[in-house]
Design an enzyme around this catalytic site. Structure first.
Site: not given
Length: 433
Positions: A130, A192, A216, A240, A262, A265, A330-331, A362, A417, A422
């Site tokens: 994406y 979508q 987003n 971000s 940042q 964004h 994140e950063h 980036d 068990e 088994h």
């Protein structure tokens, strides 16, 4: 500007309160994304087309969804030689580090008298990427996803990106796709698009194994929802965020500039600075106000800084690092003297930048990846790498003699068990039946 960007002391509740505020908005996005995905899953392309008309004002059909060769050619003609050269430089630097990663990912095998066990890296078959294309068409994110995917060995890649107002895909995104050898690009945006890649669209998109790429809050929520259906995602990558830790050695102008980088964004991006003195914090605040005022009126930082901008003051770097680990940004920029010295104390961050402007990274100049976990998810997630696009598969073999010898202990463990079948399956090998 609101008081949020003025220096304040960091308390034990500051970071938890900030995280709570961010997640409240994420909850709303998740509810909306869930409704759209449910509709896409039940109605397929008709739902996707309806949301394209609603959110992108685009009359989507199966005939105009896929980018044609002519559209690729037209886009290529709009990219100047200088721009193309810069894009190729970015791609080359990302490739160099991705190839190094792949070279370190040899199969792990253990051989003994009983048999062999191997851990083998296997690329996934299909990846969906994406690429946001609103105010800022992030062709760089396409490189960040496609380059390591190709190096991993993925053979089938599809890109989804929203159409522009003229109904066309952004030319730089198409140019980046072609540079990466991707010929399937769909003019689909938002939740979508995530649904289309995860669930598939008959005659258009086959369901993918991994959905990758930033977006987003709604796109991020959609990715996390489809992950529960068996599709893997790269990281929870939403709005971000940057945290800058600065001491007296920091340049206040650089700190403010990196916060704004940042913040632009989107209106929901966060920019935080933790300073080791009030004097430094005040200078950063002044720089931030001045640089913010000089940005274009429509720049999203003008909205994000008053809402999600923070400058805190602490007594020392140790306290700042404790806060950073709690926030798991994140950063994380370390604008401090001897930055490398403090690296061992950092436990949670998508990426750490040692006296380095994050903006360079980036665009791949540092060779790392900018698709990173946000909203504190760096506590458990790392950034995109070659390993994002594959999985480790076990291959095991035991000799007939080893199976006979190990049958009794295996059966005993199974019965502890309460798994009788088994136990019997193991005991079948004990007598060589």
């Amino acid at each position: 500007m609101q008081s949020g960007i003025f220096p304040t002391s960091l308390t034990s509740t500051s970071i938890p309160d900030f995280i709570s505020l961010r997640r409240t908005e994420d909850k709303n996005a998740r509810e909306t994304a869930a409704r759209i995905l449910s509709d896409v899953q039940s109605r397929g392309f008709s739902a996707i087309a309806a949301y394209s008309r609603k959110f992108d004002a685009f009359n989507l059909t199966k005939q105009n969804c896929l980018i044609t060769r002519e559209e690729f050619d037209e886009a290529a003609s709009r990219v100047t030689p200088g721009q193309r050269q810069a894009m190729r430089k970015m791609k080359g630097r990302l490739e160099s580090f991705a190839l190094l990663q792949k070279s370190k990912m040899d199969d792990v095998s253990q051989k003994s008298k009983d048999g062999t066990t191997t851990l083998k890296f296997m690329p996934v078959e299909r990846v969906g990427i994406y690429v946001p294309a609103g105010r800022a068409p992030l062709f760089s994110s396409l490189f960040m996803a496609a380059v390591p995917a190709c190096i991993a060995g993925v053979q089938d890649l599809v890109v989804c990106t929203p159409p522009q107002k003229d109904g066309k895909a952004n030319p730089f995104i198409l140019a980046a796709a072609r540079m990466c050898g991707i010929d399937k690009v769909c003019k689909l945006g938002g939740v979508q698009a995530i649904g289309a890649m995860a669930f598939g669209v008959e005659g258009l998109i086959r369901p993918v194994d991994v959905v990758c790429g930033p977006g987003n809050a709604y796109v991020s929520a959609a990715k996390q929802i489809v992950a529960s259906s068996g599709v893997r995602i790269d990281v929870p990558a939403g709005p971000s965020e940057v945290l800058v830790i600065a001491d007296q050695s920091a340049n206040p102008s650089f700190v403010a500039a990196d916060m704004l980088a940042q913040a632009e964004h989107g209106a929901d991006s966060a920019a935080i600075c933790i300073c080791t003195s009030m004097r430094l914090a005040e200078r950063v605040s002044q720089e931030l106000a001045a640089q913010l005022a000089s940005l274009p009126t429509q720049n999203p930082a003008r909205q994000s800084i008053p809402k999600w901008g923070r400058i805190f003051v602490v007594r020392d770097i140790d306290v700042a690092l404790d806060a950073a680990n709690a926030l798991a940004p994140e950063h994380l920029e370390l604008m401090v003297a001897d930055a490398l010295k403090w690296l061992p104390k950092i436990k949670n961050a998508g990426a750490v930048f040692l006296a380095t402007g994050e903006a360079f990274c980036d665009y791949g100049m540092g060779c790392g990846n900018h698709i990173l976990p946000t909203n504190s998810s760096a506590r458990a997630w790392g950034g995109v790498s070659v390993q994002t696009f594959g999985k480790w598969m076990y291959v095991e073999s035991l000799s007939a003699g080893a199976q006979q010898r190990l049958a009794c202990v295996s059966a005993l463990l199974a019965r502890i068990e309460g798994l009788e079948a088994h136990a019997r399956a193991a005991e079948k090998r004990a007598g060589g039946d």
